[in-house]
Design an enzyme around this catalytic site. Structure first.
Site, PDB file in Angstrom:
ATOM      1  N   CYS A 114       0.808  -1.225   0.000  1.00  0.00           N
ATOM      2  CA  CYS A 114       0.000   0.000   0.000  1.00  0.00           C
ATOM      3  C   CYS A 114       0.838   1.271   0.000  1.00  0.00           C
ATOM      4  O   CYS A 114       0.328   2.351  -0.316  1.00  0.00           O
ATOM      5  CB  CYS A 114      -0.943   0.003   1.203  1.00  0.00           C
ATOM      6  SG  CYS A 114      -2.063  -1.410   1.240  1.00  0.00           S
ATOM      7  N   HIS A 255      -3.613   6.949   3.739  1.00  0.00           N
ATOM      8  CA  HIS A 255      -3.963   5.739   3.005  1.00  0.00           C
ATOM      9  C   HIS A 255      -5.383   5.335   3.346  1.00  0.00           C
ATOM     10  O   HIS A 255      -5.782   5.309   4.518  1.00  0.00           O
ATOM     11  CB  HIS A 255      -2.982   4.622   3.369  1.00  0.00           C
ATOM     12  CG  HIS A 255      -3.396   3.272   2.902  1.00  0.00           C
ATOM     13  ND1 HIS A 255      -3.786   3.024   1.594  1.00  0.00           N
ATOM     14  CD2 HIS A 255      -3.481   2.079   3.550  1.00  0.00           C
ATOM     15  CE1 HIS A 255      -4.099   1.749   1.469  1.00  0.00           C
ATOM     16  NE2 HIS A 255      -3.925   1.159   2.634  1.00  0.00           N
ATOM     17  N   ASN A 285     -10.155  -0.251   0.058  1.00  0.00           N
ATOM     18  CA  ASN A 285      -8.698  -0.183   0.097  1.00  0.00           C
ATOM     19  C   ASN A 285      -8.140  -0.632  -1.258  1.00  0.00           C
ATOM     20  O   ASN A 285      -8.215  -1.807  -1.605  1.00  0.00           O
ATOM     21  CB  ASN A 285      -8.171  -1.081   1.216  1.00  0.00           C
ATOM     22  CG  ASN A 285      -6.661  -1.028   1.367  1.00  0.00           C
ATOM     23  OD1 ASN A 285      -5.946  -0.519   0.512  1.00  0.00           O
ATOM     24  ND2 ASN A 285      -6.161  -1.583   2.464  1.00  0.00           N
TER      25      ASN A 285
END
Length: 328
Positions: A114, A255, A285
């Protein structure tokens, strides 16, 4: 870094196909209320069977190039952050280069989960420091749903597919990338894994079922603690390094893992909710695509305005984490 790194253009892309919480209720033992109250996610976008990570990346790249008023032929480098490339070889960056109709560039992938986009952004800064004439395309792109076990309700509700891209140069007009800070802790890597297919976990033989280790496996509670602590820590470090404080921040873009993490980072960092950008409810996500997708959207809808100091931060498997400071 004393030299100016200019963010010339931004772009994003998500597949048309969507998967709502209501649809997930028919696939796995869950409910819209359970998902939303724990994650803040309502819907996520899913790549079609005909789409690979490179396809999503190319769409975002073309939008970023158009936003920068540049042609693909002008690019000198392509850096793609992803843990879900089309194949082990060739790299996703090579496939993107071919699909953009160019060749002969320096292209490569970065595997930082990520945190992939911010790791790629720091690579772009290094390239531009050595080669002032460079035009660097940075992409974060994932088809995470290809690595999701839809029988595991703890993970299948979290992830979606998408891509975000940026074009960076030393010249031209646009926001400045003031600094990027990277960090990691490999001793905690076991808490978030996709082992299947790697050299430590042999491939399934024909006729054998796909093993669970081919999918995302994670220890959610432990990850939550480390993610919040690491992202707030690296944000404090980058501000201190640049003579700024949290009170100087106009926009914080964390994030987009889930709403609880986003909210916790904002609270621990003492940034008012109205300064924290989130689109996790619409995308879930998207791993390495999360930061550039959110940044591009925030700019387009005027959440980020001229003169704003924008702080980005991410956390991913590895563990890896990072922050970036942008002046608009």
């Amino acid at each position: 870094m004393s030299i100016d790194i200019v963010l010339r253009g931004l772009g994003r892309y998500v597949p048309e196909k969507t998967l709502t919480n209501a649809a997930l209720e028919k696939i796995v033992d869950t409910s819209d209320e359970w998902i939303f109250t724990r994650t803040g996610i309502r819907v996520r976008h899913i790549a079609s069977e005909e789409q690979n990570t490179s396809d999503l990346a190319v769409e975002a790249a073309r939008q970023a190039l158009a936003n920068a008023n540049m042609e693909a032929e002008e690019l000198t480098h392509i850096v793609v952050g992803t843990f879900t490339p089309d194949a082990m070889v060739p790299s996703c960056a090579c496939v993107v280069e071919e699909k953009l109709g160019i060749k002969g560039r320096a292209v490569y992938d970065i595997a930082a989960a990520c945190s992939g986009f911010l790791y790629a952004l720091e690579n772009a800064r290094a390239i531009l420091a050595l080669h002032p004439e460079a035009r660097v395309l940075v992409i974060g792109a994932e088809t995470v749903t290809r690595r999701i076990n839809f029988e595991d309700r703890t993970t299948c509700v979290l992830f979606g597919d998408g891509a975000g891209a940026a074009v960076l140069t030393r010249d031209g007009e646009g926001p400045k990338v003031l600094d990027v800070k990277l960090s990691s802790d490999g001793s905690l890597g076991r808490l978030l894994t996709v082992n299947g297919g790697g050299s430590c976990s042999s491939y399934s033989r024909p006729g054998e079922p796909i093993r669970e280790d081919y999918f995302v496996q994670m220890e959610g509670r432990e990850i939550f603690k480390h993610a919040v602590r690491s992202m707030t820590g690296v944000c404090n470090e980058i501000l201190e390094d640049n003579g700024r404080t949290r009170h100087d921040i106009d926009v914080l873009i964390p994030h987009q893992a889930n709403w609880r993490i986003i909210d916790a980072v904002g609270r621990k960092f003492d940034v008012p909710p109205e300064k924290v950008y989130s689109n996790v409810d619409r995308y879930g996500n998207t791993s390495a695509a999360s930061i550039p997708l959110a940044l591009s959207e925030a700019v387009d809808n005027d959440f980020v305005k001229d003169g704003d100091l924008v702080l980005l931060t991410s956390f991913g498997g590895g563990f890896t984490w990072a922050s970036a400071l942008l002046q608009f």
